[in-house]
Write an enzyme that holds these catalytic residues in place. Sequence first.
Site, PDB file in Angstrom:
ATOM      1  CB  ALA A 174      -0.597  -0.068   1.479  1.00 29.84           C
ATOM      2  CB  SER A 177       3.100   4.076  -6.848  1.00 34.54           C
ATOM      3  OG  SER A 177       3.201   4.070  -5.795  1.00 34.54           O
ATOM      4  CE  LYS A 178       7.786   1.335  -4.708  1.00 30.91           C
ATOM      5  NZ  LYS A 178       7.833   1.969  -3.827  1.00 30.91           N
ATOM      6  CG  ASP A 206       0.250  -2.202   3.539  1.00 31.78           C
ATOM      7  OD1 ASP A 206       0.975  -1.885   2.849  1.00 31.78           O
ATOM      8  OD2 ASP A 206      -0.051  -1.891   4.678  1.00 31.78           O
ATOM      9  CG  ASP A 266       8.416  -0.993  -1.434  1.00 36.82           C
ATOM     10  OD1 ASP A 266       9.822  -0.159  -1.300  1.00 36.82           O
ATOM     11  OD2 ASP A 266       7.734   0.489  -1.763  1.00 36.82           O
ATOM     12  CB  CYS A 319      12.266   6.146   0.178  1.00 34.85           C
ATOM     13  SG  CYS A 319      11.434   5.722   1.518  1.00 34.85           S
TER      14      CYS A 319
HETATM   15  C1  LIG Z   1       7.268   2.056   2.069  1.00 32.48           C
HETATM   16  S1  LIG Z   1       5.366   1.592   1.897  1.00 32.48           S
HETATM   17  C2  LIG Z   1       5.246   0.110   0.851  1.00 32.48           C
HETATM   18  C3  LIG Z   1       4.880   1.212  -0.944  1.00 32.48           C
HETATM   19  C4  LIG Z   1       3.738   0.690  -1.516  1.00 32.48           C
HETATM   20  N1  LIG Z   1       5.060  -0.264  -1.838  1.00 32.48           N
HETATM   21  C5  LIG Z   1       3.871   1.654  -3.127  1.00 32.48           C
HETATM   22  O1  LIG Z   1       5.094   1.589  -3.270  1.00 32.48           O
HETATM   23  O2  LIG Z   1       3.056   2.568  -2.993  1.00 32.48           O
HETATM   24  C6  LIG Z   1       5.547   0.383   3.802  1.00 32.48           C
HETATM   25  C7  LIG Z   1       4.376  -0.233   3.380  1.00 32.48           C
HETATM   26  O3  LIG Z   1       4.534  -1.486   4.527  1.00 32.48           O
HETATM   27  C8  LIG Z   1       3.593  -1.653   5.264  1.00 32.48           C
HETATM   28  N2  LIG Z   1       3.775  -2.394   6.377  1.00 32.48           N
HETATM   29  C9  LIG Z   1       4.225  -2.392   6.823  1.00 32.48           C
HETATM   30  N3  LIG Z   1       4.560  -2.783   8.203  1.00 32.48           N
HETATM   31  C10 LIG Z   1       4.244  -4.436   7.658  1.00 32.48           C
HETATM   32  C11 LIG Z   1       4.459  -5.485   7.863  1.00 32.48           C
HETATM   33  N4  LIG Z   1       4.576  -5.804   9.174  1.00 32.48           N
HETATM   34  N5  LIG Z   1       3.773  -6.316   7.251  1.00 32.48           N
HETATM   35  C12 LIG Z   1       2.925  -6.096   5.589  1.00 32.48           C
HETATM   36  N6  LIG Z   1       3.209  -4.682   5.528  1.00 32.48           N
HETATM   37  C13 LIG Z   1       3.985  -3.924   6.637  1.00 32.48           C
HETATM   38  C14 LIG Z   1       2.495  -0.349   5.685  1.00 32.48           C
HETATM   39  O4  LIG Z   1       1.540  -0.281   5.704  1.00 32.48           O
HETATM   40  C15 LIG Z   1       3.321   0.208   4.496  1.00 32.48           C
HETATM   41  O5  LIG Z   1       2.026   0.263   3.700  1.00 32.48           O
END
Ligand SMILES: C[S@@+](CC[C@H](N)C(=O)[O-])C[C@H]1O[C@@H](n2cnc3c(N)ncnc32)[C@H](O)[C@@H]1O
Length: 758
Positions: A174, A177-178, A206, A266, A319
């Site tokens: 979430a 975008s990817k 997510d 990611d 990032c």
């Molecule tokens: C860097 S963002 C991802 C961005 C996404 N890949 C994009 O391009 O739109 C990291 C995501 O990891 C999720 N997250 C955090 N801890 C997590 C976990 N233990 N398992 C799965 N998702 C997790 C967060 O809710 C967040 O949406």
Amino acid sequence: MARRKKADWKKGPKSSKAWNDNRTDIISPEQMRNVNFEKYYKAQQIVPDEEWDAFMGRLRVPLPTTFRVAGFRETATVLNDLIKTTYIPTLSNEVDGEEVQPPAQLPWYPDGLAWQFNVSKQVLRKNPDFKRFHSFLVFETEIGNISRQEAVSMLPPLLLDVQPHHVVLDMCAAPGSKTAQLLEALHTPSPTSTTAIPPGLVLANDSDHKRTHLLIHQSARLPSPSLLVTNLDASIFPAIRVGAECVGGSKGTGTKQLLFDRILCDVPCSGDGTLRKNVGIWLKWGVGDGNGLHSLQLRILQRAMRLLKPGGRIVYSTCSLNPIENEAVVAAALRSNPNFTLLPTSTSLPSLQRRPGLTTWTPAFFSSGSRELQFFKTYEEYVSALGEKEEKKYTESMWPPKESEEDLTKCMRIYPHLQDTGGFFIAVLERKPHVPRDPKKREADPAPSEPATKKPKLEEEEEEEDAILEDAVCAEAVSTPSAVNQDEKPKEDSNPHPPDKKGKRKQLEETGGTFKENPYTFLAPDDPIVKACIEKLHLNPSFPSHNLFVRNPSGEPARSLYLTNDIVRSVILHNDYNKIRLMTAGTKLFVKQSTGDGDEKFRILSEGLPVVFPFVEPETVMDADLAVLRGLLEVYHPLCESFPQPFRDAIVARPSGCHVLKFGAEKNDAGSLTHELVLPIWKSSVSLSLMIDKKAKSALSLRVFGQDVTTAGREAASNQKVKTISNSAGAEAKEAEADEVVIVQEDPDQAVDNMDGT
Ligand SMILES: C[S@@+](CC[C@H](N)C(=O)[O-])C[C@H]1O[C@@H](n2cnc3c(N)ncnc32)[C@H](O)[C@@H]1O
């Protein structure tokens, strides 16, 4: 990419405002300092001394706007050509004496589909050509044809190299975008698959429930029968079961664990590579952010390694600039699993400026009672500095490997000053192809003596562990579709109560407890609803009607019909959707349309049309031209009699219900359509309706006729005129008017979409 603060993404910037972002108005350039940030990264020597000032200087400059022409290949190419041939030539390099940078294609992005520009608010407001381009961007963003995304955020899916037959997992997906890029790659035409229904799948996951809704909304713009969205903790992501026939076995021979060809990690990160956009990080950056995330990041990557097919590929990205979240995680993960190797990244995307991964770094902490950042060269140094009662908070995995088994320079680092982007880190890991072990050699192997976390796992052990997980999630409560083929039903004897090993079953039950989604029920091909859809919508026999499902609580009549492909269907049938917290699957294709005379029929959704169109009997598709299109756009329900011939007679002769129109490429004084277009209409007794939403109508009108000829567009323009007259009294009012020009095109409901650029 960093997880954005809730308030930030939820409220979201108004979409058109976000196109004018200039985040320096949030904190002043003088506040863009952080002593510990500088001290920490200088010590890590992330850039050579002579580049330090350029690096820091660029971090204080707002990020240029970047966007990607999204959508499946054919549509994206058409829109990209329109940008190149219609808009860019009108944009000047100079406006009112001010030098401007009109949009330019990012040289490393395939097919020139990504753009970057740096134009001030004033120019966007004052210059009519820029204003027109801006309106175009706003409309196309709102309907999902353009995705505003940070340049560096576009990289991981490219390096994952997804093919239409791949089984892909996006572990932390979430806002999506990817995921959108992964779906686009899955739908790229190939000699072995149609673009409409690729054989592979993208499972986007997510752990944040609210953010999965953003993800669903975002990916609905790329209608795909191959999509699944789950809401699970990636670090304990369960084994997913599918029918053996989906993984090379023969039909009817039970189920197998689904392993993935490609996995994107990611992961959540401290996000200091996004400083140019999220300027608040200057005020609150601390070394604890990265240190605190290291262990979760490592667990997510290690879980991905266990779910990957031999020969498959993982992209790990953040990032963040911090080696503790980057190289340290990758090195520790590789150390724990010798079946993996790092792939070199230096030759991919040759025009991208990048730096190699770091091979050494020095973790730092605030030891208790001290306000001074303390650096520890080795883990042992850190342990011996701990006070008597102090707990060991940090693990050895945060330190650089003592002797490097893997060459971490194969990782990729992107710094802001290299090509005016954000900061980013990427590593590409490959699982070695499976080589069956020699049983004789195995007997001779000494018993492993390393601790469990470091123990290299054998293929067989992996199966065993996965079996434990898989039992916890699969089979026992599969939604019991009335019309599921018997041979696809889970086996009666599958153990519904497996042993509660490692607490994983408990954890899954805990997370599953609050899950409230409707079940997924496949319809039998001879179901009356399915038969009516096929007959009335003129679908040919090759339409995969066995993959149609409904999502109603049992007993309710179907309002919407969804379509999956074979492998997604198999996932739904062989796993408990509650346990895998399956939020959505496939794509909505048909919805019920009440006709007012008591008769109920289904129509094709415009979003679903690209998927259905290849199956619509060609002789039932009606030809139409620009004059017909204009008639359908200008009025909500134009009378059939109002259309020009020969379309008028053709439509009058058709029964009421859903019809598909095909518009060929055409150019005349009124407008220009550069490509073939198919659209669904609904015919009632005497009038027609174009079945696309208001914003899509406006965007289409702008694209084809150069103006918004829709009723909504004309109303907005006349409201604008009234505002302009009443506001023309003073200079202050004029400034407000300029804002209105931008705001009038916004829809608050859509504002959050496409705006999370990383
Ligand atoms: C860097 S963002 C991802 C961005 C996404 N890949 C994009 O391009 O739109 C990291 C995501 O990891 C999720 N997250 C955090 N801890 C997590 C976990 N233990 N398992 C799965 N998702 C997790 C967060 O809710 C967040 O949406």
